[in-house]
Design a protein around this motif. Structure first.
Motif, PDB file in Angstrom:
ATOM      1  N   ARG A 185       0.819  -1.212   0.000  1.00 48.08           N
ATOM      2  CA  ARG A 185       0.000   0.000   0.000  1.00 48.08           C
ATOM      3  C   ARG A 185       0.854   1.264   0.000  1.00 48.08           C
ATOM      4  N   GLU A 186       1.980   1.236   0.641  1.00 51.70           N
ATOM      5  CA  GLU A 186       2.833   2.426   0.676  1.00 51.70           C
ATOM      6  C   GLU A 186       3.377   2.762  -0.705  1.00 51.70           C
ATOM      7  N   ASP A 187       3.490   1.755  -1.575  1.00 50.31           N
ATOM      8  CA  ASP A 187       4.033   1.980  -2.917  1.00 50.31           C
ATOM      9  C   ASP A 187       2.968   2.402  -3.930  1.00 50.31           C
TER      10      ASP A 187
END
Length: 141
Positions: A7-9
């Motif tokens: 999700r951070e990417d």
């Protein structure tokens, strides 16, 4: 097997949302309004009267798309008697609760009402198609 990134990417820009409308089963969705999101948005909030098509959107859906959509709608609506709840009952009943068959006059009135509705819907669809073609020709010029 392909996997999604963490999700951070995952990043994307959401600078606007559209309010859409479509009348009936025919035709494409039209933009009624475009709402800018965020103070730095390059998009300005706009209300379209009359509603506008998306620039690259065809004015009529392809026949295979229409067919698939109608089949999906039929599957979704299916047999409503399986849905539970009380069935709609517009029929006439006698004192003992038995159904009274419609008279020939009532049947003729129902048929005339349905015919008039069908004609109104066809006129409305033709009007919408004409408006869509007019909007497209205005956008092209």
């Amino acid at each position: 097997e392909e996997s999604f990134p963490d999700r951070e990417d995952l990043h994307f820009v959401l600078d606007r949302i559209y309010l859409l409308e479509r009348k009936g089963d025919g035709g494409q969705f039209l933009r009624v309004a475009e709402v800018a999101l965020g103070k730095d948005s390059a998009t300005k909030t706009a209300i379209y009267d009359p509603p506008r098509a998306f620039p690259a959107m065809p004015s009529k859906e392809e026949e295979w798309v229409h067919k698939e959509r109608m089949e999906m709608k039929e599957r979704r609506n299916g047999n409503r008697s399986n849905r539970g709840g009380r069935a709609r009952n517009n029929g006439r009943r006698s004192r003992n609760g038995c159904r009274v068959p419609d008279t020939p006059e009532i049947i003729a009135a129902k048929r005339a009402e349905r015919r008039a509705k069908r004609e109104r819907m066809q006129l409305e669809q033709a009007r919408q198609e004409t408006e869509m073609e007019d909007r497209e020709s205005m956008m092209m010029s």
